[in-house]
Design a protein around this motif. Sequence first.
Motif, PDB file in Angstrom:
ATOM      1  N   LEU A  64      -4.687  -7.737  -2.723  1.00 15.74           N
ATOM      2  CA  LEU A  64      -4.071  -7.148  -1.535  1.00 15.74           C
ATOM      3  C   LEU A  64      -2.679  -6.563  -1.784  1.00 15.74           C
ATOM      4  O   LEU A  64      -2.196  -5.767  -0.971  1.00 15.74           O
ATOM      5  CB  LEU A  64      -3.968  -8.198  -0.414  1.00 15.74           C
ATOM      6  N   GLY A  65      -2.049  -6.964  -2.889  1.00 10.12           N
ATOM      7  CA  GLY A  65      -0.675  -6.546  -3.160  1.00 10.12           C
ATOM      8  C   GLY A  65      -0.478  -5.047  -3.202  1.00 10.12           C
ATOM      9  O   GLY A  65       0.420  -4.495  -2.541  1.00 10.12           O
ATOM     10  N   ASP A  66      -1.321  -4.349  -3.955  1.00 13.92           N
ATOM     11  CA  ASP A  66      -1.162  -2.896  -4.076  1.00 13.92           C
ATOM     12  C   ASP A  66      -1.512  -2.168  -2.780  1.00 13.92           C
ATOM     13  O   ASP A  66      -1.015  -1.064  -2.523  1.00 13.92           O
ATOM     14  CB  ASP A  66      -2.009  -2.355  -5.226  1.00 13.92           C
ATOM     15  N   LYS A  70       0.428   0.871  -0.832  1.00 19.87           N
ATOM     16  CA  LYS A  70      -0.295   2.093  -0.446  1.00 19.87           C
ATOM     17  C   LYS A  70      -0.141   2.370   1.044  1.00 19.87           C
ATOM     18  O   LYS A  70      -0.110   3.518   1.472  1.00 19.87           O
ATOM     19  CB  LYS A  70      -1.777   1.958  -0.803  1.00 19.87           C
ATOM     20  N   LEU A  71      -0.052   1.292   1.835  1.00 19.31           N
ATOM     21  CA  LEU A  71       0.109   1.428   3.272  1.00 19.31           C
ATOM     22  C   LEU A  71       1.402   2.168   3.607  1.00 19.31           C
ATOM     23  O   LEU A  71       1.456   2.952   4.561  1.00 19.31           O
ATOM     24  CB  LEU A  71       0.103   0.037   3.930  1.00 19.31           C
ATOM     25  N   SER A  78       6.970   4.061  -8.975  1.00 20.88           N
ATOM     26  CA  SER A  78       8.204   3.534  -8.382  1.00 20.88           C
ATOM     27  C   SER A  78       8.173   2.011  -8.369  1.00 20.88           C
ATOM     28  O   SER A  78       9.197   1.358  -8.587  1.00 20.88           O
ATOM     29  CB  SER A  78       8.365   4.060  -6.952  1.00 20.88           C
ATOM     30  N   ILE A  79       6.978   1.450  -8.135  1.00 16.99           N
ATOM     31  CA  ILE A  79       6.818  -0.004  -8.153  1.00 16.99           C
ATOM     32  C   ILE A  79       7.106  -0.547  -9.545  1.00 16.99           C
ATOM     33  O   ILE A  79       7.731  -1.594  -9.708  1.00 16.99           O
ATOM     34  CB  ILE A  79       5.390  -0.391  -7.723  1.00 16.99           C
ATOM     35  N   LEU A 137       1.902  -9.179 -11.114  1.00 19.25           N
ATOM     36  CA  LEU A 137       0.474  -9.118 -10.790  1.00 19.25           C
ATOM     37  C   LEU A 137       0.077  -7.752 -10.214  1.00 19.25           C
ATOM     38  O   LEU A 137      -0.967  -7.204 -10.567  1.00 19.25           O
ATOM     39  CB  LEU A 137       0.120 -10.221  -9.785  1.00 19.25           C
ATOM     40  N   VAL A 138       0.926  -7.217  -9.341  1.00 21.02           N
ATOM     41  CA  VAL A 138       0.623  -5.912  -8.744  1.00 21.02           C
ATOM     42  C   VAL A 138       0.588  -4.827  -9.818  1.00 21.02           C
ATOM     43  O   VAL A 138      -0.311  -3.978  -9.841  1.00 21.02           O
ATOM     44  CB  VAL A 138       1.665  -5.552  -7.663  1.00 21.02           C
ATOM     45  N   ILE A 139       1.546  -4.879 -10.727  1.00 20.29           N
ATOM     46  CA  ILE A 139       1.592  -3.879 -11.802  1.00 20.29           C
ATOM     47  C   ILE A 139       0.414  -4.058 -12.755  1.00 20.29           C
ATOM     48  O   ILE A 139      -0.200  -3.080 -13.201  1.00 20.29           O
ATOM     49  CB  ILE A 139       2.934  -3.951 -12.563  1.00 20.29           C
TER      50      ILE A 139
END
Length: 213
Positions: A64-66, A70-71, A78-79, A137-139
């Motif tokens: 759900l992190g990414d 995106k939202l 940039s992240i 984790l998101v990356i």
Amino acid sequence: MEVFDYLRTLLQFTIGLITILNPIAAAAIMVSLLTPPVSKRELVSISKKTTLTILTASLLSTFLGDLIFKLFDINIHSIKVIGGIILLLFSINMIKGKIFEASHTPEEHEEAKEKDDISIIPLGIPILFGPGTFTTLVIFKTSTHNWIDLFILITAIFISSVVVFLVFKNAVLLDKFLGITGVKITTRIMGLIVGAIASQFIVSGVKSLWDMY
């Protein structure tokens, strides 16, 4: 050849997660929060709850992190840059041997002493699972290209969680064996690895943004 590539990716993900989680330093913090004598049953109970906390948080962040970024229409590159900067700040504190500052604030440490159950807060969150872990984790998730890569990342999360459980379960023994000096040396070494990962994130993000604009 692909098998070795998958194993290398698994190793990179696992080392990256274990390093940013820094379970040895977290175990030292746990021992400092507990009132001696600490029973084996108490250690196992805390270890299970804390491990389940970071496992759940890690899986939720992976899936759900990414979507959160995106939202808000935030570019993944940039992240990478801001995530790399966050990790770099963490690594600097770790290299300096500032265990508490790398994990949580002194205020959170004092507040934790007054709590009966420290498994979820502050051990699970934010000591083990903080902004650095979430960003990593998101990356990592954005670097996956197919279901095999995603499976490898999930496997790395489970392996990291098992390592945390084993370290926490034997926290008292590790604390006696390493001492504060040993923990700080381990934290400094992990800080170098986190710094290297952070540098890669920043360079990769900046390069991609440069190419875009």
